[in-house]
Design an enzyme around this catalytic site. Structure first.
Site, short mmCIF file in Angstrom:
data_model
loop_
_atom_site.label_atom_id
_atom_site.label_comp_id
_atom_site.label_asym_id
_atom_site.label_seq_id
_atom_site.Cartn_x
_atom_site.Cartn_y
_atom_site.Cartn_z
N ARG A 96 0.82 -1.21 0.00
CA ARG A 96 0.00 0.00 0.00
C ARG A 96 0.86 1.26 0.00
O ARG A 96 0.43 2.33 -0.41
CB ARG A 96 -0.98 -0.02 1.18
CG ARG A 96 -1.89 1.19 1.27
CD ARG A 96 -3.20 0.93 2.00
NE ARG A 96 -3.04 0.20 3.24
CZ ARG A 96 -2.49 0.71 4.36
NH1 ARG A 96 -2.06 1.94 4.38
NH2 ARG A 96 -2.39 -0.04 5.43
N TYR A 142 -13.89 17.86 -16.38
CA TYR A 142 -14.35 16.47 -16.26
C TYR A 142 -15.43 16.39 -15.18
O TYR A 142 -15.26 16.92 -14.09
CB TYR A 142 -13.17 15.57 -15.91
CG TYR A 142 -13.56 14.13 -15.72
CD1 TYR A 142 -14.01 13.36 -16.79
CD2 TYR A 142 -13.51 13.54 -14.47
CE1 TYR A 142 -14.38 12.05 -16.62
CE2 TYR A 142 -13.88 12.22 -14.28
CZ TYR A 142 -14.32 11.48 -15.36
OH TYR A 142 -14.69 10.18 -15.18
N ASP A 200 -4.86 18.92 -15.63
CA ASP A 200 -5.36 17.63 -16.09
C ASP A 200 -5.08 17.58 -17.59
O ASP A 200 -5.72 18.25 -18.38
CB ASP A 200 -6.86 17.50 -15.80
CG ASP A 200 -7.44 16.16 -16.27
OD1 ASP A 200 -6.81 15.49 -17.09
OD2 ASP A 200 -8.56 15.82 -15.81
N LYS A 232 -6.90 6.24 -20.05
CA LYS A 232 -7.17 6.71 -21.40
C LYS A 232 -5.97 6.45 -22.31
O LYS A 232 -5.69 5.31 -22.60
CB LYS A 232 -7.57 8.19 -21.35
CG LYS A 232 -8.56 8.53 -20.20
CD LYS A 232 -9.92 7.89 -20.35
CE LYS A 232 -10.81 8.00 -19.12
NZ LYS A 232 -10.99 9.34 -18.59
C1 LIG Z 1 -11.49 9.90 -17.43
C2 LIG Z 1 -11.03 11.24 -17.00
C3 LIG Z 1 -10.76 11.50 -15.64
C4 LIG Z 1 -11.00 10.49 -14.55
O1 LIG Z 1 -10.16 9.38 -14.67
P1 LIG Z 1 -10.56 7.89 -14.16
O2 LIG Z 1 -9.36 7.09 -14.52
O3 LIG Z 1 -11.82 7.51 -14.89
O4 LIG Z 1 -10.80 7.99 -12.69
C5 LIG Z 1 -10.29 12.77 -15.32
N1 LIG Z 1 -10.10 13.73 -16.27
C6 LIG Z 1 -10.36 13.50 -17.57
C7 LIG Z 1 -10.12 14.60 -18.55
C8 LIG Z 1 -10.82 12.26 -17.98
O5 LIG Z 1 -11.10 12.05 -19.27
#
Ligand SMILES: *Cc1c(COP(=O)(O)O)cnc(C)c1O
Length: 372
Positions: free
Chosen positions: A47, A99, A171, A196
């Protein structure tokens, strides 16, 4: 080194004990230590850290030009670690388009922790200047934004944030490390949902923070990760590392295909608006050209016929799959307003497309038949 080379060689040293060229997956939850807790190789319990996750973090710090990285179980775990690190009494600026999980997290949990937040148009520097307050601790940028593909000026926002003693976190999920490096433009933290483009095959969840400095923000987010158990599993770290190796060539095709799809859709009378940073009609096209190495695989369109026309197009496509998420090899399409819960914020006429790695002619042909 050029990014293409870094993606292959960062954190890719052959295994020290076997010389295996592909990295091992260490599934161990616990590591032998001495009678007084002396660590033999720096590890104690999964962890806190594990060797496969460490290897991924070394690679990510290198490709994002940061001092240190933290891998999490998901993008939202990474995002919430940053937001939970803020002290009571501080103020956060979030983008108007962000998001929906990030928006939901802020709306549900920040106020009760004594943190105030405000949504602002981050493409408008005067608006940001007017919103920065004495207590602003963090400016959270998403660029390109989900789902409106808005672009924020990372260098200018970093300067503004720093002048107010605030941190800038970006992000950068839609861009991936192949298309932009926010830390090199002055940001303090970069976040990726590695679910992604980094993973790239719609089969592994994860999230990443990379820090410009190994300072207090890094320490706090790391402690939160350990205490919440929000770590990435060794298998997921291994898959993400494997995805990273092919990122630059995948992204090249995503960009080429998305450009072709965007140009086709922009010429269709049924489409009222295409939002893609690679089109000269995009309001921040020049900024995207300056700040990014390419325009990415994501775009959204608004149908002239509104919600009904959007749902009709989504129901008629054959190659595009109706599904959420993005950044995989297969093309996806989604009516965002339908999946945003009780308070959708996306325009009802909007469809978001994640353009995959199929031949662009086939993707265009599919959209043409669905529109006809
Ligand atoms: C999918 C996404 C997230 C969240 O990520 P998860 O892996 O689904 O928790 C945050 N920001 C953007 C721009 C995303 O496309």
């Amino acid at each position: 080194m050029k990014p293409e080379t870094l993606f292959i060689h960062a954190g890719a040293e052959p295994d020290a004990t076997t010389a295996a060229v592909a990295p091992p997956i260490h599934l161990a939850t616990t590591f032998r230590h001495g009678p007084a807790g002396e660590r033999e190789h720096g590890y104690e319990y999964i962890r806190e850290s594990n060797p496969t996750q460490d290897r991924l973090e070394a690679a990510l710090a290198a490709v994002e030009h940061g001092a240190a990285a933290l891998a999490f179980g998901s993008g939202m775990a990474a995002t919430s670690a940053v937001l939970q690190s803020l002290a009571a009494g501080s103020h956060v600026l979030l983008p108007r388009d962000v998001y929906h999980g990030t928006r939901l997290y802020a709306a549900t949990f920040l106020a009760e922790r004594g943190v105030t937040h405000e949504a602002v148009d981050l493409t408008d520097l005067d608006a940001v200047r007017a919103c920065l307050a004495r207590r602003t601790a963090l400016l959270w940028l998403e660029s390109p934004s989900n789902p409106l593909l808005e672009i924020g000026d990372i260098a200018a926002l970093a300067e503004l944030s720093h002048a107010h003693g605030a941190l800038l976190a970006v992000d950068s999920t839609f861009a991936s490390p192949a298309l932009q490096n926010p830390l090199a433009l002055g940001a303090d933290v970069v976040m990726h949902s590695s679910t992604k483009y980094l993973g790239g095959h719609s089969d592994v969840m994860g999230g990443v923070l990379v820090f410009r400095e190994r300072g207090a923000a890094y320490e706090r987010a790391g402690t939160l990760r350990t205490l919440h158990g929000a770590v990435m599993s060794p298998f997921n770290a291994w898959l993400t590392l494997r995805g990273l190796r092919t990122l630059s060539c995948r992204i090249e095709s995503h960009c080429r295909n998305a450009q072709a799809v965007a140009e086709f859709l922009a010429a269709q009378p049924a489409i009222a608006r295409v939002r893609y940073p690679g089109l000269p009609s995009h309001p921040q096209h020049a900024l995207a050209r300056r700040q990014m190495r390419g325009f990415g695989g994501m775009l959204s369109v608004e149908l002239a016929g509104g919600r009904e026309a959007a749902l009709r197009l989504a129901s008629r496509v054959r190659l595009f799959t109706n599904a959420t998420s993005l950044g995989g090899v297969e093309s996806l399409i989604e009516h965002r307003a339908s999946v945003e819960g009780d308070h959708p914020i996306s325009p009802p006429s909007l469809l978001r497309l994640s353009v995959g790695l199929e031949h662009p002619d086939d993707l265009v042909a599919d959209l043409r038949q669905a529109l006809s």
